[in-house]
Write an enzyme that holds these catalytic residues in place. Structure first.
Site, PDB file in Angstrom:
ATOM      1  N   LYS A  74      61.663  15.352  28.000  1.00  0.00           N
ATOM      2  CA  LYS A  74      62.986  15.451  28.632  1.00  0.00           C
ATOM      3  C   LYS A  74      64.029  15.694  27.546  1.00  0.00           C
ATOM      4  O   LYS A  74      63.957  15.092  26.465  1.00  0.00           O
ATOM      5  CB  LYS A  74      63.278  14.154  29.394  1.00  0.00           C
ATOM      6  CG  LYS A  74      64.513  14.192  30.289  1.00  0.00           C
ATOM      7  CD  LYS A  74      64.652  12.885  31.079  1.00  0.00           C
ATOM      8  CE  LYS A  74      65.850  12.875  31.999  1.00  0.00           C
ATOM      9  NZ  LYS A  74      65.937  11.633  32.811  1.00  0.00           N
ATOM     10  N   SER A 149      66.661  12.320  37.841  1.00  0.00           N
ATOM     11  CA  SER A 149      67.175  13.308  36.921  1.00  0.00           C
ATOM     12  C   SER A 149      66.103  14.015  36.092  1.00  0.00           C
ATOM     13  O   SER A 149      66.336  15.104  35.582  1.00  0.00           O
ATOM     14  CB  SER A 149      68.155  12.644  35.966  1.00  0.00           C
ATOM     15  OG  SER A 149      67.503  11.708  35.132  1.00  0.00           O
ATOM     16  N   SER A 173      64.881   7.891  38.131  1.00  0.00           N
ATOM     17  CA  SER A 173      64.840   9.251  37.578  1.00  0.00           C
ATOM     18  C   SER A 173      63.478   9.718  37.076  1.00  0.00           C
ATOM     19  O   SER A 173      63.332  10.889  36.714  1.00  0.00           O
ATOM     20  CB  SER A 173      65.855   9.389  36.445  1.00  0.00           C
ATOM     21  OG  SER A 173      67.147   9.556  36.949  1.00  0.00           O
TER      22      SER A 173
END
Lengths: 486, 105
Positions: A74, A149, A173
């Site tokens: 990420k 997310s 997330s």
């Protein structure tokens, strides 16, 4: 396509010399080149980094439980290669001066990094639509969001561009995008994994965790990334279990808890309810007992979360001032405050601004007790609910998300409706416990849309969660389904 | 808990505290959206929290200390590499003194 698309299969194939690490890295990069123009999971791809890391494995310079395994990170994890953008205009050109502990640990275990994945700006959102650059698409249906997310990390794995990926979870997330993309995602116990080098959103809630297809892979990843780190004072000095040897052991006398407050939550899609109750039937057939538990303050979870997280965010994001790093306005300014205010206004997107302002308001003079302190007291009540429930059961089972993937644009105009997606996931972060999402079925008529089963366990129950999920995956094949991404 | 709805002046004040330069459109939009969110979180006031301790943090740990030993810092060059503007080994900013004194806070 990757000839071996799971962590253990890829590592074992490289060890057995069925494929070289360089070949597998090339397959991953080719797959990214082919499908990512459509999926758009990545913010940046690093072929030279990946091939160099793979060569080191092939030449025997690096070895370990992840030797040669292509992994996506990420883009809020600091790496000294490339950029760390948090999908924000604020950090579009930020080159981190140091490496996150988790990145170091993965590297030391032999991992091959292929790229960094898209997210909602600063990890604030549930769809990746808050990314400053682009929206990632769900590999099962390109008109839909991958969740968020960590939507880029979930989509990159689901579309076969890597064998595992890493995300961060502040209110769901990791678990929600895992559910929406049909992969597994684990939010470890708060303090299990070092947050050093994770760009901070809400420091008392943030935790890093993996996305994988199956539990042997999840165990392998967790064994590598868990553990105390003196550079993160909130990482806990608990021994790391040998997850990978424990994961295959079934649990005798397993007690699955069902919380009536979760069943009564508003807006649960009927296909989601059906899939989750069928998953619980699978556990019954495997000999588990199902017990009713109560989490009376569930209905206050989102309200508490949307006070606590913005308060912490408003403090954490105060560092972006246009002076030390990050975006600086090119407007002519008359003083330093205007430099701050214009740089921040240009660098942050709407959702980040909203959360900074909610947090600033809730922490401001006259409102601090009414909002922030009250939310922290409700946090205590939510934690107590879980403590009491786990006296009666080993894990709690519920949906991960009330609905399957929604369409791009469907909720983006209404921030509150987006927040309500987090009903099943936020209380886990508030209480600091562990939560795992695994695929448990599909909804949808024209295109199959994955559904996630969430398993919640007490603090430091990762071994148990992996075993419980492993039992389910040995009895079902949802985790072997792959989207058809042409 | 605060019963009043948030006004555009409140939002303007909060934006100033938060160091966010907002235009008229943003002020209007955020007033509406923040009002909705704050209205929703006001459900926390339904609960009786008398005698409940606030929990800032889920872990039962506090005061994590280490030996007070000097360690190597990040190299100056690496840190300054991300500076929007620099002057030698310093971060460069526009003139600080002489603008409006900021009373926020």
């Amino acid at each position: 396509m990757l000839a071996f698309d799971t962590v253990v299969a890829a590592r074992d194939a490289i060890r057995a010399k069925k494929v070289s690490a360089v070949e597998l890295a090339r397959q991953s990069l080719d797959r990214i080149a082919k499908v990512d123009p459509k999926v758009r999971a990545f913010n940046s791809v690093y072929p030279e980094v990946a091939l160099q890391m793979a060569r080191e494995v092939d030449e025997g310079k690096r070895s370990g439980p992840l030797a040669g395994v292509p992994i996506a990170l990420k883009d809020n994890l600091c790496t000294t290669f490339g950029t760390t953008t948090c999908s924000s205009r604020m950090l579009a050109n930020f080159h981190a001066p140091y490496t996150a502990t988790i990145v170091q640990k993965l590297e030391a275990a032999g991992a091959v990094f292929v790229g960094k994945t898209n997210l909602d700006e600063f990890a604030m959102g549930s769809s990746t639509e808050n990314s400053a650059t682009h929206t990632t698409r769900n590999p099962w249906d390109m008109e839909r969001v991958p969740g968020g997310s960590s939507g880029g990390s979930a989509a990159a794995l689901a579309a076969g561009m890597c064998c595992a990926s890493v995300g961060s979870d502040t209110g769901g997330s990791i678990r929600q995008p895992a559910a929406l993309c049909g992969v597994a995602g684990l939010k470890p116990t708060y303090g299990r994994v070092s947050r050093y080098g994770l760009v901070a959103f809400a420091s008392s809630l943030d935790q890093i965790g993996p996305f994988t297809w199956n539990m042997a892979d999840m165990a392998t990843m967790m064994e590598v990334i868990s553990g105390h780190d003196r550079r993160d004072a909130t990482s806990v000095n608990e021994p790391v279990p040998q997850y990978s040897t424990e994961v295959g052991k079934p649990l005798a006398g397993l007690r699955i808890g069902i919380a009536k407050e979760f069943q009564l939550a508003a807006g649960i899609d009927s296909a989601v309810s059906k899939a989750v109750s069928e998953a619980i039937d699978v556990y019954r057939k495997l000999g588990a007992s199902v017990v009713d538990v109560s989490l009376p303050h569930t209905d206050y979870g989102i309200a508490a979360y949307y006070v606590i997280a913005p308060c912490e965010a408003s403090s954490n994001l105060a560092r972006y001032d246009g002076v030390h790093f990050g975006h600086r306005t090119s407007e002519k300014v008359s003083d330093i405050v205007e430099l701050f205010s214009r740089s921040r206004a240009e660098g942050f997107g709407d959702e980040v601004k909203r959360r900074i302002m909610i947090g600033t308001y809730a922490l401001s003079s006259g409102y601090y007790d009414a909002y922030y302190v009250r939310a922290l007291k409700v946090r205590t009540l939510i934690k107590r609910d879980f403590d009491q429930a786990f006296e009666k059961c080993d894990v709690i089972a519920c949906p991960t998300s009330p609905t399957p993937a929604f369409k791009v644009g469907e909720k983006s105009g209404d921030p509150l409706s987006m927040y309500l997606c987090d009903v099943f996931t936020v209380t886990c972060n508030i209480a600091g416990i562990a939560g795992l999402s695994i695929p448990c079925g599909f909804a949808g008529v024209t295109k199959p849309l994955p559904i996630g089963l969430q398993l919640l366990g007490p603090a430091f129950s990762e071994t148990r969660l992996l075993q419980v999920a492993g039992m389910y995956q040995r009895a079902t094949d949802w985790h072997q389904r792959r989207p058809n991404v042409a | 808990m605060a019963e009043k709805t948030i006004t555009i002046d409140d939002v303007r004040h909060v934006a100033k505290l938060a160091r966010l330069h907002l235009n008229a459109d943003e002020l209007a939009r955020f007033t509406l959206q923040l009002g909705g969110i704050l209205h929703y979180v006001e459900k926390l006031s339904e609960l009786d929290v008398t005698g409940v301790e606030p929990m800032a943090h889920a872990l039962p740990i506090s005061n994590v200390l280490r030996e007070d030993v000097a360690e190597e810092s990040l190299p100056v060059e690496k840190v300054l590499a991300n500076a929007p503007a620099r002057d030698g080994d310093f971060f460069s900013v526009p003139k600080v003194i002489g603008g409006d004194e900021d009373s926020a806070g």
